[in-house]
Design an enzyme around this catalytic site. Sequence first.
Site, short mmCIF file in Angstrom:
data_model
loop_
_atom_site.label_atom_id
_atom_site.label_comp_id
_atom_site.label_asym_id
_atom_site.label_seq_id
_atom_site.Cartn_x
_atom_site.Cartn_y
_atom_site.Cartn_z
N CYS A 1 80.84 55.44 23.94
CA CYS A 1 79.53 55.86 23.45
C CYS A 1 79.60 57.26 22.82
O CYS A 1 80.22 57.44 21.80
CB CYS A 1 78.48 55.75 24.55
SG CYS A 1 76.78 55.80 23.92
N HIS A 25 78.85 50.20 26.18
CA HIS A 25 79.25 50.63 27.53
C HIS A 25 79.96 49.48 28.23
O HIS A 25 79.30 48.60 28.79
CB HIS A 25 78.03 51.08 28.33
CG HIS A 25 77.46 52.37 27.86
ND1 HIS A 25 77.92 53.58 28.32
CD2 HIS A 25 76.50 52.64 26.96
CE1 HIS A 25 77.24 54.55 27.72
NE2 HIS A 25 76.38 54.01 26.89
N GLU A 38 81.44 49.49 30.99
CA GLU A 38 81.16 49.56 32.43
C GLU A 38 79.82 48.93 32.79
O GLU A 38 79.53 48.71 33.97
CB GLU A 38 81.24 51.02 32.92
CG GLU A 38 80.08 51.90 32.53
CD GLU A 38 80.07 52.43 31.11
OE1 GLU A 38 79.20 53.26 30.81
OE2 GLU A 38 80.93 52.03 30.30
#
EC number: 4.3.2.10
Length: 192
Positions: free
Chosen positions: A76, A174, A176
């Site tokens: 990001c 993202h 994650e």
Amino acid sequence: MIAIIKYNGGNVSSVQNALRRLNSESIVTDDPELIFKADKVIFPGVGEASSTMKALKEKGLNQLIPSLKQPVLGICLGMQLMCGDNEEGGVRGMGIFDVDVKRFPPKDLVPHMGWNMISQLKSPLFSEIEENSDVYFVHSYYCGLAGSTVAVCDYIRPFSAALQKDNFFAVQFHPEKSGLTGSRILNHFIKL
């Protein structure tokens, strides 16, 4: 050991938790020596570009990151700061990727937030990832398409969902927070 770069941005604990779920050891640090010696480096990001570059410069990390030889993954804001000129705060990034960062025009909802498809996948990060897989985005600024583009997303306009050059990898989304697809992408990075 994976070094997660610590700075004034958020999302560090989410990345560390995702790595933990993949049974990968990591440390969160802003110590240049530990970052330099790590097997891999992750440069995560949630925050504002100019204040983050200021924090990186105070520690000399803006010069260290481009000099790293091990695999590096920007996420990001981390990806955006690995690029050139950035319209957010008028800051100059580290120039690893030859592409500038621009603000989305207000033709749709900004920030671009939520799940969206990635396509034109051309990196080891996307091995066994299906075209048009959904990943999770939260951003108001984007990197245009470039020679280093290895994944594309289309929101308002096509933009680089991922970049790769030599040992440097970067994703606008993202991983994650992107479920099984994101875990697989992180696992491919771990195994590089």
